[in-house]
Scaffold this motif. Structure first.
Motif, PDB file in Angstrom:
ATOM      1  N   MET A 111       7.028   3.868   4.480  1.00 44.37           N
ATOM      2  CA  MET A 111       5.764   4.584   4.584  1.00 44.37           C
ATOM      3  C   MET A 111       4.575   3.650   4.334  1.00 44.37           C
ATOM      4  O   MET A 111       3.566   3.758   5.011  1.00 44.37           O
ATOM      5  N   LEU A 112       4.710   2.738   3.400  1.00 45.27           N
ATOM      6  CA  LEU A 112       3.587   1.866   3.048  1.00 45.27           C
ATOM      7  C   LEU A 112       3.501   0.617   3.920  1.00 45.27           C
ATOM      8  O   LEU A 112       2.508  -0.103   3.844  1.00 45.27           O
ATOM      9  N   HIS A 113       4.521   0.350   4.752  1.00 41.25           N
ATOM     10  CA  HIS A 113       4.507  -0.882   5.545  1.00 41.25           C
ATOM     11  C   HIS A 113       3.327  -0.928   6.507  1.00 41.25           C
ATOM     12  O   HIS A 113       2.758  -1.991   6.735  1.00 41.25           O
ATOM     13  N   LEU A 114       2.916   0.229   7.049  1.00 44.13           N
ATOM     14  CA  LEU A 114       1.775   0.246   7.966  1.00 44.13           C
ATOM     15  C   LEU A 114       0.481  -0.100   7.231  1.00 44.13           C
ATOM     16  O   LEU A 114      -0.366  -0.827   7.754  1.00 44.13           O
ATOM     17  N   LEU A 115       0.337   0.401   6.006  1.00 43.77           N
ATOM     18  CA  LEU A 115      -0.833   0.063   5.189  1.00 43.77           C
ATOM     19  C   LEU A 115      -0.835  -1.428   4.870  1.00 43.77           C
ATOM     20  O   LEU A 115      -1.867  -2.087   4.973  1.00 43.77           O
ATOM     21  N   LEU A 116       0.319  -1.972   4.514  1.00 46.52           N
ATOM     22  CA  LEU A 116       0.417  -3.397   4.213  1.00 46.52           C
ATOM     23  C   LEU A 116       0.054  -4.231   5.439  1.00 46.52           C
ATOM     24  O   LEU A 116      -0.695  -5.205   5.334  1.00 46.52           O
ATOM     25  N   GLU A 117       0.570  -3.857   6.605  1.00 51.94           N
ATOM     26  CA  GLU A 117       0.221  -4.561   7.857  1.00 51.94           C
ATOM     27  C   GLU A 117      -1.282  -4.535   8.087  1.00 51.94           C
ATOM     28  O   GLU A 117      -1.881  -5.535   8.472  1.00 51.94           O
ATOM     29  N   ASN A 118      -1.890  -3.376   7.858  1.00 51.66           N
ATOM     30  CA  ASN A 118      -3.324  -3.208   8.090  1.00 51.66           C
ATOM     31  C   ASN A 118      -4.149  -4.121   7.202  1.00 51.66           C
ATOM     32  O   ASN A 118      -5.030  -4.832   7.678  1.00 51.66           O
ATOM     33  N   ILE A 119      -3.869  -4.117   5.917  1.00 46.03           N
ATOM     34  CA  ILE A 119      -4.700  -4.921   5.013  1.00 46.03           C
ATOM     35  C   ILE A 119      -4.365  -6.407   5.104  1.00 46.03           C
ATOM     36  O   ILE A 119      -5.216  -7.252   4.847  1.00 46.03           O
ATOM     37  N   SER A 120      -3.125  -6.730   5.515  1.00 47.50           N
ATOM     38  CA  SER A 120      -2.731  -8.141   5.628  1.00 47.50           C
ATOM     39  C   SER A 120      -3.487  -8.870   6.727  1.00 47.50           C
ATOM     40  O   SER A 120      -3.524 -10.097   6.746  1.00 47.50           O
ATOM     41  N   ARG A 121      -4.103  -8.127   7.625  1.00 44.66           N
ATOM     42  CA  ARG A 121      -4.947  -8.758   8.651  1.00 44.66           C
ATOM     43  C   ARG A 121      -6.232  -9.322   8.039  1.00 44.66           C
ATOM     44  O   ARG A 121      -6.909 -10.118   8.661  1.00 44.66           O
ATOM     45  N   HIS A 122      -6.540  -8.891   6.822  1.00 42.95           N
ATOM     46  CA  HIS A 122      -7.820  -9.255   6.207  1.00 42.95           C
ATOM     47  C   HIS A 122      -7.681 -10.070   4.920  1.00 42.95           C
ATOM     48  O   HIS A 122      -8.475 -10.965   4.670  1.00 42.95           O
ATOM     49  N   ILE A 123      -6.694  -9.716   4.108  1.00 45.94           N
ATOM     50  CA  ILE A 123      -6.489 -10.423   2.843  1.00 45.94           C
ATOM     51  C   ILE A 123      -4.985 -10.533   2.577  1.00 45.94           C
ATOM     52  O   ILE A 123      -4.195  -9.814   3.177  1.00 45.94           O
ATOM     53  N   HIS A 124      -4.631 -11.421   1.665  1.00 48.25           N
ATOM     54  CA  HIS A 124      -3.235 -11.544   1.256  1.00 48.25           C
ATOM     55  C   HIS A 124      -3.084 -10.970  -0.145  1.00 48.25           C
ATOM     56  O   HIS A 124      -3.867 -11.278  -1.047  1.00 48.25           O
ATOM     57  N   LEU A 125      -2.070 -10.139  -0.321  1.00 47.81           N
ATOM     58  CA  LEU A 125      -1.722  -9.618  -1.637  1.00 47.81           C
ATOM     59  C   LEU A 125      -0.259  -9.941  -1.913  1.00 47.81           C
ATOM     60  O   LEU A 125       0.578  -9.832  -1.013  1.00 47.81           O
ATOM     61  N   SER A 126       0.020 -10.302  -3.153  1.00 45.79           N
ATOM     62  CA  SER A 126       1.423 -10.474  -3.554  1.00 45.79           C
ATOM     63  C   SER A 126       2.078  -9.085  -3.582  1.00 45.79           C
ATOM     64  O   SER A 126       1.387  -8.062  -3.520  1.00 45.79           O
ATOM     65  N   ASP A 127       3.381  -9.053  -3.715  1.00 43.45           N
ATOM     66  CA  ASP A 127       4.090  -7.774  -3.797  1.00 43.45           C
ATOM     67  C   ASP A 127       3.583  -6.945  -4.976  1.00 43.45           C
ATOM     68  O   ASP A 127       3.379  -5.737  -4.852  1.00 43.45           O
ATOM     69  N   GLU A 128       3.351  -7.599  -6.104  1.00 39.45           N
ATOM     70  CA  GLU A 128       2.867  -6.893  -7.291  1.00 39.45           C
ATOM     71  C   GLU A 128       1.451  -6.368  -7.062  1.00 39.45           C
ATOM     72  O   GLU A 128       1.118  -5.241  -7.461  1.00 39.45           O
ATOM     73  N   GLU A 129       0.606  -7.181  -6.426  1.00 37.93           N
ATOM     74  CA  GLU A 129      -0.767  -6.743  -6.149  1.00 37.93           C
ATOM     75  C   GLU A 129      -0.789  -5.584  -5.158  1.00 37.93           C
ATOM     76  O   GLU A 129      -1.564  -4.635  -5.318  1.00 37.93           O
ATOM     77  N   PHE A 130       0.084  -5.639  -4.149  1.00 35.33           N
ATOM     78  CA  PHE A 130       0.119  -4.536  -3.187  1.00 35.33           C
ATOM     79  C   PHE A 130       0.595  -3.260  -3.872  1.00 35.33           C
ATOM     80  O   PHE A 130       0.080  -2.174  -3.591  1.00 35.33           O
ATOM     81  N   GLU A 131       1.549  -3.380  -4.776  1.00 32.90           N
ATOM     82  CA  GLU A 131       2.023  -2.206  -5.516  1.00 32.90           C
ATOM     83  C   GLU A 131       0.879  -1.609  -6.331  1.00 32.90           C
ATOM     84  O   GLU A 131       0.680  -0.392  -6.347  1.00 32.90           O
ATOM     85  N   GLN A 132       0.073  -2.465  -6.965  1.00 29.64           N
ATOM     86  CA  GLN A 132      -1.082  -1.997  -7.747  1.00 29.64           C
ATOM     87  C   GLN A 132      -2.121  -1.355  -6.824  1.00 29.64           C
ATOM     88  O   GLN A 132      -2.692  -0.314  -7.140  1.00 29.64           O
ATOM     89  N   PHE A 133      -2.352  -1.978  -5.675  1.00 30.61           N
ATOM     90  CA  PHE A 133      -3.324  -1.459  -4.715  1.00 30.61           C
ATOM     91  C   PHE A 133      -2.894  -0.096  -4.170  1.00 30.61           C
ATOM     92  O   PHE A 133      -3.698   0.837  -4.067  1.00 30.61           O
ATOM     93  N   SER A 134      -1.634   0.052  -3.827  1.00 34.14           N
ATOM     94  CA  SER A 134      -1.162   1.271  -3.167  1.00 34.14           C
ATOM     95  C   SER A 134      -0.914   2.435  -4.128  1.00 34.14           C
ATOM     96  O   SER A 134      -0.848   3.594  -3.700  1.00 34.14           O
ATOM     97  N   ARG A 135      -0.797   2.150  -5.413  1.00 38.39           N
ATOM     98  CA  ARG A 135      -0.478   3.183  -6.398  1.00 38.39           C
ATOM     99  C   ARG A 135      -1.427   4.389  -6.365  1.00 38.39           C
ATOM    100  O   ARG A 135      -0.958   5.533  -6.429  1.00 38.39           O
ATOM    101  N   PRO A 136      -2.752   4.218  -6.262  1.00 31.99           N
ATOM    102  CA  PRO A 136      -3.621   5.406  -6.301  1.00 31.99           C
ATOM    103  C   PRO A 136      -3.646   6.236  -5.007  1.00 31.99           C
ATOM    104  O   PRO A 136      -4.213   7.323  -4.983  1.00 31.99           O
ATOM    105  N   PHE A 137      -3.040   5.733  -3.941  1.00 34.79           N
ATOM    106  CA  PHE A 137      -3.011   6.493  -2.686  1.00 34.79           C
ATOM    107  C   PHE A 137      -2.042   7.663  -2.817  1.00 34.79           C
ATOM    108  O   PHE A 137      -0.968   7.525  -3.395  1.00 34.79           O
TER     109      PHE A 137
END
Length: 193
Positions: A1-27
C-alpha cells in the motif's frame, strides 16, 4: 500500500527506511465509494490526500451552477484545497470520488509536525508545491490561449487512459467546453488518425 507513496516522494527526496516509516506513520487510509464527497464547498479543508487507488475530480460550481473541473487525481496524485487548508477558510472546491477509491490522508497538524521533526519533508512539499504552481500556470495558459482541440490533445497526453474512466461530460467540464462540442472534437480527431 505504501510503495506508491514511496515511489512518489522518491522522485524528489531520498529517505532511509526508518525515515520513510516515520514519514508515513501519520497518514491514515480512507476508502471512498464512487460519487462520495471528500470535500464539500463551504467546509474547511483539513487534509492532504495521496491517491492510492481510484479517481477523483476536483471542481467548483461557477455562477451559472455549472461544474468547472480543475483537475482529476488518479493513482499517485495528491488531492486537497490548498487555499482552504493553508488559510483555514471555507473551501470553494468540491472533491468527489469518481470510482471506489483509497487515499492516504494526512492532517495539516501532522504535516506541520513532520516539518519540525524531519526538515527534508519541508523540502519535499516545497518541491511538490513548485511543481503544482507550474502545472497551474500551464493549465491557465492552455485555457486562455489554446483552442479546445489543442486542450483536448493535451488532456489525452497528461492523463493517458483516463478518458475511458470518465464520462464525456466530465472531460468537457475539464476542457471548459460543452459535451456536444467535445463530441465534434473527438470525431474530428479520430478522422485524422
Amino acid at each position: 500500500m505504501l510503495h506508491l507513496l514511496l515511489e512518489n516522494i522518491s522522485r524528489h527526496i531520498h529517505l532511509s527506511d526508518e525515515e520513510f516509516e516515520q514519514f508515513s506513520r501519520p497518514f491514515v487510509l480512507q476508502k471512498f465509494k464512487r460519487k462520495e464527497t471528500v470535500l464539500k464547498e463551504g467546509d474547511c479543508c483539513l487534509f492532504e490526500g495521496f491517491v492510492l487507488k481510484g479517481c477523483f475530480k476536483v471542481y467548483y460550481l461557477n455562477e451559472s451552477g455549472s461544474e468547472q473541473t480543475l483537475y482529476f487525481a488518479v493513482e499517485g496524485w495528491w488531492i486537497t484545497d490548498i487555499d482552504s487548508l493553508i488559510n483555514h477558510v471555507p473551501s470553494i472546491l468540491n472533491i468527489e470520488a469518481l470510482e471506489d477509491s483509497e487515499v492516504l490522508m494526512i492532517s495539516k497538524k501532522d504535516k506541520e509536525r513532520l516539518y519540525e521533526d524531519m526538515p527534508q519533508i519541508e523540502k519535499l512539499f516545497r518541491i511538490m508545491n513548485q511543481q503544482s504552481s507550474v502545472a497551474l500556470q500551464r493549465r491557465i495558459l492552455s485555457l486562455t490561449g489554446k483552442t479546445a482541440d489543442k486542450r483536448y490533445l493535451e488532456f489525452l497526453e497528461k492523463y493517458p487512459g483516463l478518458e475511458q474512466r470518465l464520462t464525456q461530460q466530465q472531460v468537457a467540464s475539464y476542457l471548459g467546453i460543452t459535451h456536444e462540442f467535445l463530441s465534434k472534437i473527438r470525431k474530428k480527431t479520430s478522422l485524422k488518425k
